[in-house]
Scaffold this active site. Structure first.
Site, PDB file in Angstrom:
ATOM      1  N   ASN A  53       0.834  -1.268   0.142  1.00 38.32           N
ATOM      2  CA  ASN A  53      -0.055  -0.172  -0.082  1.00 38.32           C
ATOM      3  C   ASN A  53       0.858   1.395  -0.003  1.00 38.32           C
ATOM      4  OD1 ASN A  53       0.232   1.065   3.120  1.00 38.32           O
ATOM      5  ND2 ASN A  53       0.109  -1.047   3.032  1.00 38.32           N
ATOM      6  N   LYS A 100      18.303   1.744 -17.505  1.00 42.25           N
ATOM      7  CA  LYS A 100      19.506   2.617 -17.057  1.00 42.25           C
ATOM      8  C   LYS A 100      19.367   2.694 -15.708  1.00 42.25           C
ATOM      9  CE  LYS A 100      20.404   6.411 -19.185  1.00 42.25           C
ATOM     10  NZ  LYS A 100      20.106   7.926 -19.603  1.00 42.25           N
ATOM     11  N   TYR A 154      -4.376   6.030  11.718  1.00 46.95           N
ATOM     12  CA  TYR A 154      -4.695   6.860  10.660  1.00 46.95           C
ATOM     13  C   TYR A 154      -5.776   7.904  11.052  1.00 46.95           C
ATOM     14  CZ  TYR A 154      -2.194   3.788   7.420  1.00 46.95           C
ATOM     15  OH  TYR A 154      -1.376   3.366   6.779  1.00 46.95           O
ATOM     16  N   LYS A 180       1.167   1.370  16.305  1.00 46.64           N
ATOM     17  CA  LYS A 180       1.870   2.734  15.750  1.00 46.64           C
ATOM     18  C   LYS A 180       0.562   3.515  15.082  1.00 46.64           C
ATOM     19  CE  LYS A 180       3.487   2.386  11.347  1.00 46.64           C
ATOM     20  NZ  LYS A 180       4.433   2.149  10.319  1.00 46.64           N
ATOM     21  N   MET A 181       0.795   4.665  15.396  1.00 48.61           N
ATOM     22  CA  MET A 181      -0.082   5.797  14.792  1.00 48.61           C
ATOM     23  C   MET A 181       0.465   6.913  13.925  1.00 48.61           C
ATOM     24  SD  MET A 181      -0.914   7.924  18.367  1.00 48.61           S
ATOM     25  CE  MET A 181      -1.331   9.308  17.573  1.00 48.61           C
ATOM     26  N   LYS A 182      -0.542   7.556  13.164  1.00 42.69           N
ATOM     27  CA  LYS A 182       0.185   8.574  12.437  1.00 42.69           C
ATOM     28  C   LYS A 182       0.296   9.956  13.115  1.00 42.69           C
ATOM     29  CE  LYS A 182       0.540   5.775   8.840  1.00 42.69           C
ATOM     30  NZ  LYS A 182       1.543   5.348   8.217  1.00 42.69           N
ATOM     31  N   ASP A 211       4.456   7.981  13.244  1.00 47.01           N
ATOM     32  CA  ASP A 211       4.817   7.743  11.933  1.00 47.01           C
ATOM     33  C   ASP A 211       4.414   9.261  11.322  1.00 47.01           C
ATOM     34  OD1 ASP A 211       5.479   7.321   9.376  1.00 47.01           O
ATOM     35  OD2 ASP A 211       4.150   5.635   9.146  1.00 47.01           O
ATOM     36  N   ALA A 212       5.317  10.027  10.727  1.00 48.77           N
ATOM     37  CA  ALA A 212       4.972  11.443  10.214  1.00 48.77           C
ATOM     38  C   ALA A 212       5.004  11.139   8.650  1.00 48.77           C
ATOM     39  CB  ALA A 212       6.089  12.158  10.768  1.00 48.77           C
ATOM     40  N   ASN A 213       5.111  10.058   8.242  1.00 46.16           N
ATOM     41  CA  ASN A 213       5.012   9.730   6.589  1.00 46.16           C
ATOM     42  C   ASN A 213       6.003  10.827   5.852  1.00 46.16           C
ATOM     43  OD1 ASN A 213       2.117   8.615   7.627  1.00 46.16           O
ATOM     44  ND2 ASN A 213       3.147   7.365   6.106  1.00 46.16           N
ATOM     45  N   GLU A 237       9.082   7.704  13.261  1.00 40.75           N
ATOM     46  CA  GLU A 237       9.328   7.347  11.839  1.00 40.75           C
ATOM     47  C   GLU A 237       9.165   8.220  10.843  1.00 40.75           C
ATOM     48  OE1 GLU A 237       6.996   4.004   9.083  1.00 40.75           O
ATOM     49  OE2 GLU A 237       6.907   3.799  11.082  1.00 40.75           O
ATOM     50  N   GLU A 263      11.214   3.234   4.148  1.00 39.82           N
ATOM     51  CA  GLU A 263      10.172   2.405   3.353  1.00 39.82           C
ATOM     52  C   GLU A 263      10.073   2.942   2.047  1.00 39.82           C
ATOM     53  OE1 GLU A 263       5.912   4.111   4.159  1.00 39.82           O
ATOM     54  OE2 GLU A 263       6.655   3.506   6.106  1.00 39.82           O
ATOM     55  N   ASP A 290      11.096  -2.228   2.049  1.00 41.18           N
ATOM     56  CA  ASP A 290      10.113  -3.103   1.504  1.00 41.18           C
ATOM     57  C   ASP A 290      10.465  -3.460   0.417  1.00 41.18           C
ATOM     58  OD1 ASP A 290       7.643  -4.310   0.821  1.00 41.18           O
ATOM     59  OD2 ASP A 290       6.561  -2.410   1.439  1.00 41.18           O
ATOM     60  N   HIS A 320       8.441  -2.173   5.993  1.00 41.33           N
ATOM     61  CA  HIS A 320       7.172  -1.808   5.811  1.00 41.33           C
ATOM     62  C   HIS A 320       6.420  -2.605   4.825  1.00 41.33           C
ATOM     63  CE1 HIS A 320       4.561   0.000   2.619  1.00 41.33           C
ATOM     64  NE2 HIS A 320       4.139   1.062   3.736  1.00 41.33           N
ATOM     65  N   GLU A 339       5.989  -5.387   9.785  1.00 43.92           N
ATOM     66  CA  GLU A 339       4.838  -4.506  10.085  1.00 43.92           C
ATOM     67  C   GLU A 339       3.583  -5.494   9.999  1.00 43.92           C
ATOM     68  OE1 GLU A 339       3.109  -0.001   9.103  1.00 43.92           O
ATOM     69  OE2 GLU A 339       4.228  -1.228   7.323  1.00 43.92           O
ATOM     70  N   TYR A 341      -0.900  -4.857   9.307  1.00 44.54           N
ATOM     71  CA  TYR A 341      -2.185  -4.422   9.348  1.00 44.54           C
ATOM     72  C   TYR A 341      -3.079  -5.264   9.602  1.00 44.54           C
ATOM     73  CZ  TYR A 341       0.569  -0.746   6.776  1.00 44.54           C
ATOM     74  OH  TYR A 341       1.189   0.194   6.340  1.00 44.54           O
TER      75      TYR A 341
END
Length: 387
Positions: A53, A100, A154, A180-182, A211-213, A237, A263, A290, A320, A339, A341
């Protein structure tokens, strides 16, 4: 022995959830079937794969470039030396001809998706779980017990702190010891309130990762680091842009706890640059490469070689993606875990039916290949593509 077809279908995995950077309202994934002419237990061997994902389906690249390079190759050139099985490394080389170096972009996802299906087929032909095949090839003992953490938290329309805490409580009740949370999708004050609510809810039963993405610039990252370092977090993260190694290195001065990233790095060269220039600390930080997004297991093996050369243990890798491919790699090659889900991105996330989380770990079942056949909702979708 040969590959007779490679099929791809792009499937929606849409959801109203969002992290600090993207929402998943139009998210898709590619599902691939690598069909062989080998028969085991009265059924033709088919290897399956899909991309993780967060990156969209890769149907165009798979169908227009990579699929035909495999099917057009001399079948004998894709076999191992004694002709008893497919050779993932030779198949990978066939896919990557006339490509390339550098500029990995989305092609790493397309190749990684096919590569997953190839390894699934190889292990099924040998009639072994992939994790045992990998351990045998490395001359090591496979460990079927794998650490897993629950990813979620999320942002969601109408989701208040109570709903967030209930979600995290459900993971703890299912046996997870790390959740884990966002963060980064709200103000720093709101995120601090959310974090404190979750920490109060889980108490000493589990640890919390955030996790701040990749959302923060340096100024915001420093502000969050100073706020977060008062809490006993499992990790902080993806603090900034995944290619901003200078920002990542600077954060070690402001955040003494564990950091995690990787990730969104898609090659062993990217991994090497992160270790060289990103200030990552091998005694406490975590690497999240990943394979499904980064050219597959063939490339992941190169990444592990790079990490070894630079003094990093594979036990610092927790990939990930939440998929069974990385679970097999973790069990077979001795990674630090994977990880998970528990509720999201179904039917692709989660474990085979009957697998339970106990004290933050699962036991890998002895299913041939990656083990997709053990997950009833997923194998139904996969077989519909193959048949």
């Amino acid at each position: 022995m040969k590959i007779v077809d490679i099929r791809e279908v792009t499937k929606p995995i849409a959801s109203p959830i969002r992290n600090a950077y993207i929402d998943f309202s139009k998210m898709t994934a590619s599902l691939v079937a690598v069909v062989t002419d080998v028969v085991r237990d009265g059924r033709r061997v088919v290897g399956y794969g899909f991309n993780s994902n967060g990156r969209y389906g890769q149907g165009g690249l798979i169908r227009e470039r990579f699929r035909d390079r495999i099917l057009d190759a001399d079948p004998a050139s894709l076999l191992n030396d004694d002709g008893s099985n497919l050779d993932a490394h030779k198949i990978w080389a066939a896919m990557m001809q006339n490509e390339k170096p550098g500029g990995h972009g989305e092609r790493s996802v397309a190749v990684g998706t096919i590569d997953m299906a190839v390894w699934d087929a190889i292990a099924k032909i040998e009639e072994k779980p992939l994790f045992r095949l990998l351990a045998d090839r490395k001359g090591r003992e496979a460990d079927p017990r794998v650490f897993v953490y629950a990813a979620g938290g999320y942002y969601y329309p109408g989701k208040d702190d109570t709903a967030l805490c209930n979600e995290m409580r459900s993971y703890v009740n299912r046996g997870y010891t790390v959740v884990k949370m966002k963060i980064g999708g709200a103000s720093i004050d709101e995120d601090q309130r959310r974090i404190e609510a979750v920490l109060t809810e889980i108490g000493t039963e589990a640890q919390l990762a955030v996790d701040a993405n990749g959302r923060f610039d340096l100024e915001t990252a420093i502000a969050y680091a100073k706020m977060l370092r008062q809490y006993p977090l499992f990790w902080f993260e993806e603090i900034g842009d995944p290619l901003d190694y200078q920002l990542q290195a600077a954060m070690a001065e402001f955040y003494p706890g564990s950091m995690a990233t990787g990730e969104n790095l898609f090659s062993h060269q990217d991994a090497r640059n992160l270790i060289r220039h990103g200030g990552m600390r091998p005694d406490r930080d975590w690497l999240q490469f990943d394979c499904a997004l980064s050219y597959g297991l063939v490339e992941y093996l190169r990444t592990l070689d790079v990490l070894d050369q630079l003094g990093w243990s594979p036990t610092r890798c927790i990939p990930h993606g939440g998929h069974q491919m990385s679970l097999n790699i973790a069990a077979g090659l001795g990674l630090g875990g994977n990880e998970s889900y528990p509720d999201l991105f179904q039917p692709y996330g989660g474990f085979p039916d009957g697998v339970q989380v106990e004290e933050g770990h699962i036991l890998m079942p002895d299913l041939p290949g990656i083990g997709f056949e053990g997950k009833s909702d997923l194998i139904d979708v996969m077989r519909a593509l193959a048949d």
